[in-house]
Each structure stands twice: as C-alpha cells, then as structure tokens.
Write a protein that holds these residues in place. Structure first.
Motif, mmCIF file in Angstrom:
data_model
loop_
_atom_site.group_PDB
_atom_site.id
_atom_site.type_symbol
_atom_site.label_atom_id
_atom_site.label_comp_id
_atom_site.label_asym_id
_atom_site.label_seq_id
_atom_site.Cartn_x
_atom_site.Cartn_y
_atom_site.Cartn_z
ATOM 1 N N UNK A 73 -80.684 -101.714 -0.854
ATOM 2 C CA UNK A 73 -79.527 -100.858 -1.144
ATOM 3 C C UNK A 73 -79.940 -99.513 -1.739
ATOM 4 N N UNK A 74 -80.903 -99.518 -2.666
ATOM 5 C CA UNK A 74 -81.295 -98.257 -3.303
ATOM 6 C C UNK A 74 -81.876 -97.278 -2.291
ATOM 7 N N UNK A 75 -82.718 -97.762 -1.396
ATOM 8 C CA UNK A 75 -83.292 -96.893 -0.366
ATOM 9 C C UNK A 75 -82.194 -96.369 0.563
ATOM 10 N N UNK A 76 -81.223 -97.221 0.850
ATOM 11 C CA UNK A 76 -80.123 -96.827 1.724
ATOM 12 C C UNK A 76 -79.267 -95.758 1.042
ATOM 13 N N UNK A 77 -78.982 -95.953 -0.238
ATOM 14 C CA UNK A 77 -78.190 -94.977 -0.986
ATOM 15 C C UNK A 77 -78.933 -93.643 -1.090
ATOM 16 N N UNK A 79 -81.194 -92.441 1.012
ATOM 17 C CA UNK A 79 -81.183 -91.785 2.323
ATOM 18 C C UNK A 79 -79.825 -91.168 2.606
ATOM 19 N N UNK A 80 -78.747 -91.877 2.221
ATOM 20 C CA UNK A 80 -77.396 -91.354 2.436
ATOM 21 C C UNK A 80 -77.147 -90.112 1.599
ATOM 22 N N UNK A 81 -77.644 -90.120 0.360
ATOM 23 C CA UNK A 81 -77.454 -88.961 -0.521
ATOM 24 C C UNK A 81 -78.205 -87.751 0.010
ATOM 25 N N UNK A 82 -79.432 -87.967 0.469
ATOM 26 C CA UNK A 82 -80.225 -86.857 1.004
ATOM 27 C C UNK A 82 -79.572 -86.256 2.241
ATOM 28 N N UNK A 83 -78.911 -87.107 3.038
ATOM 29 C CA UNK A 83 -78.291 -86.639 4.272
ATOM 30 C C UNK A 83 -76.845 -86.187 4.064
ATOM 31 N N UNK A 84 -76.314 -86.384 2.856
ATOM 32 C CA UNK A 84 -74.918 -86.045 2.613
ATOM 33 C C UNK A 84 -73.965 -86.925 3.403
ATOM 34 N N UNK A 85 -74.339 -88.178 3.577
ATOM 35 C CA UNK A 85 -73.540 -89.135 4.357
ATOM 36 C C UNK A 85 -72.533 -89.819 3.440
ATOM 37 N N UNK A 87 -69.875 -91.603 4.063
ATOM 38 C CA UNK A 87 -69.468 -92.967 4.432
ATOM 39 C C UNK A 87 -70.452 -93.985 3.880
ATOM 40 N N UNK A 88 -71.733 -93.746 4.121
ATOM 41 C CA UNK A 88 -72.749 -94.682 3.677
ATOM 42 C C UNK A 88 -72.876 -94.689 2.163
ATOM 43 N N UNK A 89 -72.713 -93.527 1.543
ATOM 44 C CA UNK A 89 -72.752 -93.466 0.076
ATOM 45 C C UNK A 89 -71.647 -94.318 -0.534
ATOM 46 N N UNK A 171 -80.809 -95.171 8.675
ATOM 47 C CA UNK A 171 -79.650 -94.961 7.813
ATOM 48 C C UNK A 171 -78.649 -94.002 8.449
ATOM 49 N N UNK A 172 -79.146 -92.969 9.114
ATOM 50 C CA UNK A 172 -78.260 -92.011 9.769
ATOM 51 C C UNK A 172 -77.478 -92.682 10.899
#
Length: 250
Positions: A73-77, A79-85, A87-89, A171-172
């Motif tokens: 989950x932390x890696x996913x969060x 990656x989502x934060x870096x991409x500005x995603x 939905x995933x955040x 993640x994207x």
C-alpha cells in the motif's frame, strides 16, 4: 474424369481415430501459433530491476477461477502521489490501516454474487462471458494485514520483483481502471471478505477480457512478459509467469 488428389483420398479412407488425431494436432498447432502471435514481450528497461536497484515486491494471488494482485500500500500511495493520481490516492488512503491491498477486476454482476467456487452459477458465468459488447466491470479492493499465505490459504501465490519505474507504470494503469464521479472513485458497497469494498471500474468484461487478463495486463505495464491466450485461466497465468518471467512461488 478429374482425379482426386492423393491427400484427399487418404483422408477419406483414414480411420475415425486417425482423423480425430489430425484434427487434435491441427487445433494444438493453431493455439500455439495464436499464443505466440499475441504474446506481449518483456520491456528490458523495466523488468527485471537492474542489479543493486531497490525493487518493489508484488504478488499474484491465483484461485480456482480468479486472480488478483497483492500490492504494497505505501508504495502504491507514493506512486499515486508522485503522479497526482487522485483516484488511487483516495483508495490507498481509505485502506491506510493495512500494509497491503489485494486488488482484482471482474464482471460487476458475477463478481459481486459469486464469492466462492461452490456458489458458481453457470448461467451467470455464461452471460458474463458471452454478452455482446461485454459487461460492466468492478474493482474489488481488500485490506490485507496478514502474511500472504495466511491471508489466502489454498491460493497459488506468485512473487515478482518489479523495478521502481515498472511499479509506477503498474500503478498508473491501475489508476486508469478506477471510475470517477465528481472527482471521486465510485464506491459500490462492501466486498466479499475481510475489510473490502467494490468500486466501479473502467473496461468491459468478456471472454476476451477476463480477470486474469486484467491482472496480466497490469504486470505487462510493469514490463513483465505475458501471454494473453495462456493467461485466460489462473493456472495458465501462473505457468506463464514462471516460464516467461522467471517468477516463483514462495
């Protein structure tokens, strides 16, 4: 009078068993050729991770008819934060109490009403697979705190080490699968087991796009080679990852 070709004459006089064997071989050759032609290659810039580079460990969880991905989950969060995603955040934040998320995709009707093999409804399965144009899809997200083998007893669990860049691609692709409404993921209700939720998802479920194809597609986004024809069934996907990606069960 026109003479019949020797091959046709031989086939006409061949025994039923011989003709059946010829048909069987032809079918096998056709399937092998189709698998080879539709196989998706490895991206050597993403997979496997370069020596010495920090890797992200993900797992395929394969049951009798369904597979999903177990993701940190932390890696996913991150990656989502870096991409500005967004939905995933939002999804990762909702399950922030859990170190891992098991995520699967499937037919909205079938997935939500058939939690186990014992509950399998053949008519519902056929409708899900063969509806022209496909059927609406959902994502199933489960918060997982236990070790994979304890959390999913009886499942085949395949471990893969992805590069950081490969995991960001995964993640994207996952973020694009989440249906948004008013800038938020669409929650459809409680999931099948444990701390889980169903979300509305992008894509259409059909015989050519089943849950195992979806799992394979996310891994392919991370650079992992996959073979969609073989990946139709969970066991085929497990074997595919072992043969082409060097993945292994713990």
């Amino acid at each position: 009078m026109r003479k019949r070709k020797p091959t046709k004459r031989w086939l006409a006089t061949a025994s039923p068993l011989t003709r059946a064997a010829i048909v069987f071989v032809a079918v096998v050759v056709t399937l092998v050729l189709a698998a080879w032609l539709t196989a998706r290659p490895r991206d050597p810039t993403l997979y496997p991770p370069p020596p010495g580079e920090a890797a992200v460990t993900v797992r395929l969880v394969a049951g009798a008819w369904h597979s999903g991905l177990l993701l940190p989950r932390e890696d996913l969060a991150r990656a989502a934060e870096e991409a500005g995603d967004g939905a995933l955040l939002e999804v990762t934040e909702r399950f922030r109490a859990y170190p891992a998320l098991e995520i699967g995709w499937g037919d909205a009707g079938f997935y939500r009403t058939v939690p186990t093999v014992e509950a399998l409804d053949g008519r519902l399965a056929l409708r899900a697979l063969f509806t022209p144009g496909g059927r609406p899809a959902v994502l199933h997200v489960v918060g997982v705190a236990a070790e994979p083998e304890a959390a999913f007893p009886g499942a085949e669990i395949v471990t893969l080490r992805l590069s950081q860049a490969g995991f960001r691609r995964l993640a994207a692709a996952l973020g694009r699968a989440v249906t948004m409404r008013d800038r938020h993921p669409v929650v459809l209700g409680p999931g099948l087991y444990g701390p889980s939720l169903f979300y509305a998802a992008e894509g259409r479920f059909s015989l050519l796009a089943v849950c195992n194809h979806w799992s394979a597609g996310l891994l392919n986004a991370a650079g992992v080679p996959v073979t969609p024809l073989l990946d139709t069934l969970p066991r085929g996907l497990v074997l595919d990852l072992a043969w082409r990606a060097g993945a292994h069960a713990p």
